[in-house]
Design a protein around this motif. Structure first.
Motif, PDB file in Angstrom:
ATOM      1  N   THR A 148      -7.607  10.456   4.166  1.00  0.00           N
ATOM      2  CA  THR A 148      -6.434   9.832   3.547  1.00  0.00           C
ATOM      3  C   THR A 148      -5.654   8.965   4.533  1.00  0.00           C
ATOM      4  OG1 THR A 148      -5.090  11.784   4.021  1.00  0.00           O
ATOM      5  CG2 THR A 148      -6.178  11.690   1.872  1.00  0.00           C
ATOM      6  N   ASN A 149      -4.887   8.057   3.947  1.00  0.00           N
ATOM      7  CA  ASN A 149      -4.022   7.163   4.719  1.00  0.00           C
ATOM      8  C   ASN A 149      -2.770   6.928   3.891  1.00  0.00           C
ATOM      9  OD1 ASN A 149      -3.376   5.199   6.833  1.00  0.00           O
ATOM     10  ND2 ASN A 149      -3.637   3.691   5.206  1.00  0.00           N
ATOM     11  N   TYR A 150      -1.601   6.973   4.550  1.00  0.00           N
ATOM     12  CA  TYR A 150      -0.340   6.821   3.840  1.00  0.00           C
ATOM     13  C   TYR A 150       0.548   5.777   4.489  1.00  0.00           C
ATOM     14  CZ  TYR A 150      -1.439  11.334   1.676  1.00  0.00           C
ATOM     15  OH  TYR A 150      -2.045  12.356   0.980  1.00  0.00           O
ATOM     16  N   ALA A 151       1.353   5.125   3.686  1.00  0.00           N
ATOM     17  CA  ALA A 151       2.418   4.285   4.207  1.00  0.00           C
ATOM     18  C   ALA A 151       3.451   5.198   4.870  1.00  0.00           C
ATOM     19  CB  ALA A 151       3.068   3.497   3.074  1.00  0.00           C
ATOM     20  N   ASP A 152       4.059   4.705   5.926  1.00  0.00           N
ATOM     21  CA  ASP A 152       5.044   5.524   6.647  1.00  0.00           C
ATOM     22  C   ASP A 152       6.172   5.974   5.730  1.00  0.00           C
ATOM     23  OD1 ASP A 152       4.856   3.686   9.800  1.00  0.00           O
ATOM     24  OD2 ASP A 152       3.638   5.331   9.002  1.00  0.00           O
ATOM     25  N   LEU A 177       0.832  -1.193   0.000  1.00  0.00           N
ATOM     26  CA  LEU A 177       0.000   0.000   0.000  1.00  0.00           C
ATOM     27  C   LEU A 177       0.874   1.253   0.000  1.00  0.00           C
ATOM     28  CD1 LEU A 177      -2.781   1.464   0.561  1.00  0.00           C
ATOM     29  CD2 LEU A 177      -2.148   1.307   2.973  1.00  0.00           C
ATOM     30  N   VAL A 178       0.483   2.227  -0.816  1.00  0.00           N
ATOM     31  CA  VAL A 178       1.147   3.526  -0.807  1.00  0.00           C
ATOM     32  C   VAL A 178       0.253   4.556  -0.121  1.00  0.00           C
ATOM     33  CG1 VAL A 178       2.084   5.407  -2.207  1.00  0.00           C
ATOM     34  CG2 VAL A 178       2.421   3.025  -2.914  1.00  0.00           C
ATOM     35  N   ALA A 179      -0.986   4.671  -0.593  1.00  0.00           N
ATOM     36  CA  ALA A 179      -1.909   5.655  -0.028  1.00  0.00           C
ATOM     37  C   ALA A 179      -3.330   5.323  -0.463  1.00  0.00           C
ATOM     38  CB  ALA A 179      -1.561   7.072  -0.478  1.00  0.00           C
ATOM     39  N   THR A 180      -4.291   5.696   0.380  1.00  0.00           N
ATOM     40  CA  THR A 180      -5.701   5.547   0.050  1.00  0.00           C
ATOM     41  C   THR A 180      -6.451   6.818   0.382  1.00  0.00           C
ATOM     42  OG1 THR A 180      -6.272   4.627   2.211  1.00  0.00           O
ATOM     43  CG2 THR A 180      -5.694   3.052   0.464  1.00  0.00           C
TER      44      THR A 180
END
Length: 120
Positions: A57-61, A47-50
């Motif tokens: 939004t949600n991001y990989a660290d 996953l990169v981002a959603t």
């Protein structure tokens, strides 16, 4: 029939920027979460981002503070602005969307992938 078409990949030097786009088309009733994933050679897809339809939004660290995901609901399009790119960002980037079709069928759809290569 629904399809996702990505664009915007390419070759860039470390520290540079790229913007990916992914447009959904076809018999679409609604789109839920849209996102970007990537797969580097020899590694699993990650996953990169959603982003939700409401804009959460949600991001990989590994990309926080460098990548920004956004969407245009009127155009059924999701974007990924990638800044301060690093060689470790090199991968095939895939668009994903949870889509309900006009006949009420809901599932995840994937784009064909676009190559991003970051040179050191």
């Amino acid at each position: 029939q629904v399809q996702l078409v990505e664009s915007g990949g390419g070759l860039v030097q470390a520290g540079g920027s790229l913007r990916l786009s992914c447009a959904a088309s076809g018999s679409i009733f609604s789109i839920g979460v849209m996102g970007w994933y990537r797969q580097a050679p020899g590694k699993q897809r990650e996953l990169v981002a959603t982003i939700t339809s409401g804009g959460s939004t949600n991001y990989a660290d590994s990309v926080k503070g460098r990548f920004t995901i956004s969407r245009d609901n009127a155009k059924n399009t999701v974007y990924l602005q990638m800044n301060t790119l690093k060689p470790e960002d090199t991968a095939v980037y895939y668009c994903n969307a949870g889509i309900t079709t006009r006949i009420g069928y809901t599932r995840d759809y994937w784009g064909q992938g676009t190559q991003v290569t970051v040179s050191s």
